[in-house]
Design an enzyme around this catalytic site. Structure first.
Site, short mmCIF file in Angstrom:
data_model
loop_
_atom_site.label_atom_id
_atom_site.label_comp_id
_atom_site.label_asym_id
_atom_site.label_seq_id
_atom_site.Cartn_x
_atom_site.Cartn_y
_atom_site.Cartn_z
N HIS A 19 -1.56 -13.25 7.50
CA HIS A 19 -2.71 -13.52 8.44
C HIS A 19 -3.67 -14.22 8.12
CE1 HIS A 19 -3.13 -12.21 12.75
NE2 HIS A 19 -4.24 -11.27 12.24
N ASN A 66 -9.82 -10.25 14.79
CA ASN A 66 -10.01 -10.03 16.15
C ASN A 66 -11.37 -10.35 16.64
OD1 ASN A 66 -7.65 -9.31 15.95
ND2 ASN A 66 -7.82 -7.25 16.22
N ASP A 91 -2.72 -18.57 11.75
CA ASP A 91 -1.25 -18.14 11.50
C ASP A 91 -0.75 -18.11 12.72
OD1 ASP A 91 -0.92 -15.13 11.88
OD2 ASP A 91 -2.94 -15.73 11.48
N ASN A 112 -4.73 -12.62 18.72
CA ASN A 112 -6.08 -12.25 18.79
C ASN A 112 -7.28 -12.71 18.49
OD1 ASN A 112 -4.85 -9.79 20.31
ND2 ASN A 112 -4.58 -8.63 18.75
#
Length: 187
Positions: A19, A66, A91, A112
């Site tokens: 991530h 997020n 990613d 997100n």
């Protein structure tokens, strides 16, 4: 001038996780162009410098993935740039490891962090570079997969992709998004 933002999560526990490939791209650009990304502002670590003769601000939001939009909105408001002068790197589980996809605009998909960026900026009309990290195995939880570390082969592939992202950034700055898409999309 361009704002180039790599999405990721702050903290040692997230270093070299799937991530955080956006942060890894920022680290690579920082080293390659000698632009320290150490100044704390806009809820981010930032650095100003030059890439291909163009002033850039490299940004690593420190708001966690997020909430990345909060940081980018603050930078956007400060610099008062057109959305086309923002490049976001992140990613993508829907692309095979190492594949990069450049787009001039578009929705967030299932990401997100991008959902937050689009929501806070109020537009989808900005360039982005997605870096493929592959899908989890059917029995594997998506969150644990993206927050997990690469195996040796995938790490090699991702490192090559990060170099390609750097070339793509240069191409976007020098020749524009359309040329970058035609030259750089793919493995």
């Amino acid at each position: 001038m361009f704002i180039i933002a790599g999405l990721g999560n702050p903290g040692r526990e997230y270093v070299r996780t799937r991530h955080n490939v956006g942060f890894e791209c920022m680290d690579y650009l920082s080293a390659l162009y000698r632009i320290p990304v150490t100044k704390s502002r806009f809820k981010s670590l930032t650095g100003e410098g030059m890439i291909q003769g163009e002033k850039v601000v490299l940004i690593k939001p420190q708001t966690f993935m997020n909430n990345s939009g909060e940081a980018l909105r603050a930078a956007f408001d400060f610099y008062k740039l057109e959305p086309q002068r923002l490049i976001v790197i992140y990613d993508d589980v829907d692309l095979e490891p190492g594949v990069i996809r450049i787009r001039g605009k578009g929705g967030p998909g299932t990401h997100n962090g991008m959902r937050s960026v689009i929501s806070h900026l109020g537009t989808e009309d900005f360039p982005r570079i997605r870096v493929g990290i592959g899908k989890p195995k059917p029995e594997q939880d998506l969150a644990s997969y993206v927050l997990g570390r690469y195996n040796t082969e995938d790490e090699r592939i991702i490192n090559e992709a990060i170099e390609k992202v750097s070339a793509a950034i240069g191409e976007i700055i020098v020749s524009g998004i359309e040329t970058a898409m035609s030259k750089c999309n793919g493995k």
